[in-house]
Design an enzyme around this catalytic site. Structure first.
Site, PDB file in Angstrom:
ATOM      1  N   ARG A  33       0.939  -0.960   0.032  1.00  0.00           N
ATOM      2  CA  ARG A  33      -0.113  -0.011  -0.130  1.00  0.00           C
ATOM      3  C   ARG A  33       0.722   1.147   0.050  1.00  0.00           C
ATOM      4  O   ARG A  33       2.040   1.452   0.543  1.00  0.00           O
ATOM      5  CB  ARG A  33      -0.994   0.375   1.306  1.00  0.00           C
ATOM      6  N   LYS A  38      -1.887  -2.072   8.249  1.00  0.00           N
ATOM      7  CA  LYS A  38      -3.217  -1.211   8.940  1.00  0.00           C
ATOM      8  C   LYS A  38      -3.275  -1.750  10.471  1.00  0.00           C
ATOM      9  O   LYS A  38      -3.014  -2.898  10.773  1.00  0.00           O
ATOM     10  CB  LYS A  38      -4.505  -1.721   8.217  1.00  0.00           C
ATOM     11  N   HIS A  83      -3.070   2.202  -5.470  1.00  0.00           N
ATOM     12  CA  HIS A  83      -3.814   1.131  -5.252  1.00  0.00           C
ATOM     13  C   HIS A  83      -4.347   0.301  -6.586  1.00  0.00           C
ATOM     14  O   HIS A  83      -4.253  -1.081  -6.303  1.00  0.00           O
ATOM     15  CB  HIS A  83      -5.234   1.656  -4.590  1.00  0.00           C
ATOM     16  N   ARG A 117      -1.225  -1.947  -6.900  1.00  0.00           N
ATOM     17  CA  ARG A 117      -1.514  -3.161  -6.080  1.00  0.00           C
ATOM     18  C   ARG A 117      -2.320  -3.927  -6.574  1.00  0.00           C
ATOM     19  O   ARG A 117      -2.068  -5.353  -6.488  1.00  0.00           O
ATOM     20  CB  ARG A 117      -1.846  -2.277  -4.539  1.00  0.00           C
ATOM     21  N   HIS A 119      -4.099  -9.331   3.663  1.00  0.00           N
ATOM     22  CA  HIS A 119      -5.545  -9.415   3.982  1.00  0.00           C
ATOM     23  C   HIS A 119      -5.978  -9.970   5.134  1.00  0.00           C
ATOM     24  O   HIS A 119      -5.284 -10.971   5.490  1.00  0.00           O
ATOM     25  CB  HIS A 119      -6.205  -9.762   2.599  1.00  0.00           C
ATOM     26  N   TYR A 160      -9.328 -11.342  -6.998  1.00  0.00           N
ATOM     27  CA  TYR A 160      -8.276 -11.231  -7.962  1.00  0.00           C
ATOM     28  C   TYR A 160      -7.955 -12.802  -8.640  1.00  0.00           C
ATOM     29  O   TYR A 160      -7.227 -12.942  -9.679  1.00  0.00           O
ATOM     30  CB  TYR A 160      -6.844 -11.082  -7.153  1.00  0.00           C
TER      31      TYR A 160
END
Length: 372
Positions: free
Chosen positions: A215, A239, A312, A315, A339, A348
């Site tokens: 990110r 995060k 993004h 990414r 994730h 994806y």
């Protein structure tokens, strides 16, 4: 817990915003700060401010300023007024282009987010908080009656939207070749000077996004000690301030090494372990690149090549390629991209409609053989 530049930035902005907020919002933030990020709380408080301003503008609540906004007025807020606020939001339009005056309505997901933030505040005031009497601020929670409108989309439809906005097939490779070999010829003499100065840095940024799937905040917070050339890895802050390790393609690390060879000379940057990897010179001083600066770098090169894309989207490009190269290895994709929900990684697996069309054609070929 590791503290990122983004964390510190939004802590400061949150403090500034709270100065004009009523006391019960300050208390809400103080009680939530250990479980919510400063970025989330900053967005929530902005939503509260917008809501209070609308109530005052519509004369539903009368007070001199947001600072003196009374919590009791939220207890008596009618369901009709609450619904009208969200109707007002969903019908608002904003300019997409200053040039031709094109406008667009606010996305349903954005309205849902604003509903969620206000539901959080009302739940806090009616259930979680306690005033001197041992009771909550008030008991009637009108926001509990406001539904969150679900956005119904199949994985296939969500994947389709991703595909339309990223590099597919080998376009990411062609993009990097374009930046390396052709971009300079589109520039004026003055622009070429700055491009040549920053070429290694900018190319390393683009290559790292496409070679690791990090990110933008993870990349901007990267320090020299976080790069492990031996094991072909980088350490990042995910995060929630969690540290993680990400594998990087060898070619991207080679590009990064080339940048680091010139980084000290061009940007007068230090080489201590805690120095930021990606830097600039501002007012004669070395400073780390901000998220916004990195986003602008990505915008500039992608727009010149094909279409304006965000970090993004790069990414997403990496994630799609990783899914194809690994045969859809969900645990690996989750680990690499950080994730916590496998549903996100599943997006994806089926992002290229070209494969669907090829499969349909093969099915038709089978039918044709059978009919002979």
């Amino acid at each position: 817990m590791a503290v990122s530049k983004q964390h510190e930035y939004y802590e400061k902005r949150l403090e500034e915003l709270l100065i004009e907020m009523p006391y019960f919002v300050e208390k809400y933030v103080d009680d939530k700060l250990d479980i919510r990020s400063p970025l989330t709380l900053f967005n929530y408080v902005r939503d509260f401010k917008e809501f209070f301003e609308w109530l005052m503008a519509e004369q539903i609540v009368e007070c001199d300023s947001i600072k003196s906004f009374p919590p009791e007025s939220l207890e008596t807020l009618s369901l009709n007024d609450a619904n009208n606020y969200f109707k007002h939001l969903s019908r608002k339009k904003y300019k997409v282009s200053q040039k031709d005056g094109e406008t667009k309505q606010i996305d349903v997901k954005t309205v849902n987010r604003k509903k969620s933030s206000l539901r959080s505040l009302f739940k806090y005031l009616t259930v979680e908080a306690e005033i001197a009497t041992g009771k909550p601020y008030f008991e009637r929670n009108v926001m509990a009656k406001i539904p969150i409108k679900k956005v119904s989309e199949t994985f296939n439809e969500r994947s389709k939207k991703i595909t339309e906005k990223i590099f597919v097939d080998d376009m990411d490779i062609h993009f990097l070749e374009f930046v390396q070999n052709d971009y300079e010829y589109l520039l004026s003499p003055a622009q070429k000077r700055y491009f040549r100065r920053d070429k290694e840095r900018d190319f390393a940024i683009l290559s790292l996004f496409l070679g690791s799937g990090v990110r933008v905040n993870e990349l901007s917070n990267l320090r020299l000690k976080d790069v492990d050339f031996t094991n072909k890895e980088i350490s990042v802050i995910r995060k929630g301030g969690k540290k993680d390790t990400v594998s990087v393609t060898p070619s991207s690390l080679d590009v990064l090494a080339s940048y680091l060879d010139v980084r000290k000379n061009i940007y007068k940057a230090g080489d201590g372990d805690n120095e930021y990897v990606f830097v600039k010179v501002y007012n004669g001083k070395t400073a780390p690149l901000t998220n916004r600066a990195i986003e602008n770098i990505v915008y500039k090169y992608t727009k010149a090549f094909d279409k304006r894309m965000s970090p993004h989207k790069l990414r997403h490009t990496y994630a799609t390629n990783l899914a194809e190269q690994t045969g859809g290895d969900i645990p690996l994709i989750m680990n690499q991209l950080g994730h916590t929900n496998s549903d996100i990684s599943l997006l994806y697996i089926n992002t290229t409609r070209k494969k669907q069309r090829m499969a349909a054609e093969k099915m038709d070929q089978r039918r044709s053989r059978k009919s002979r």
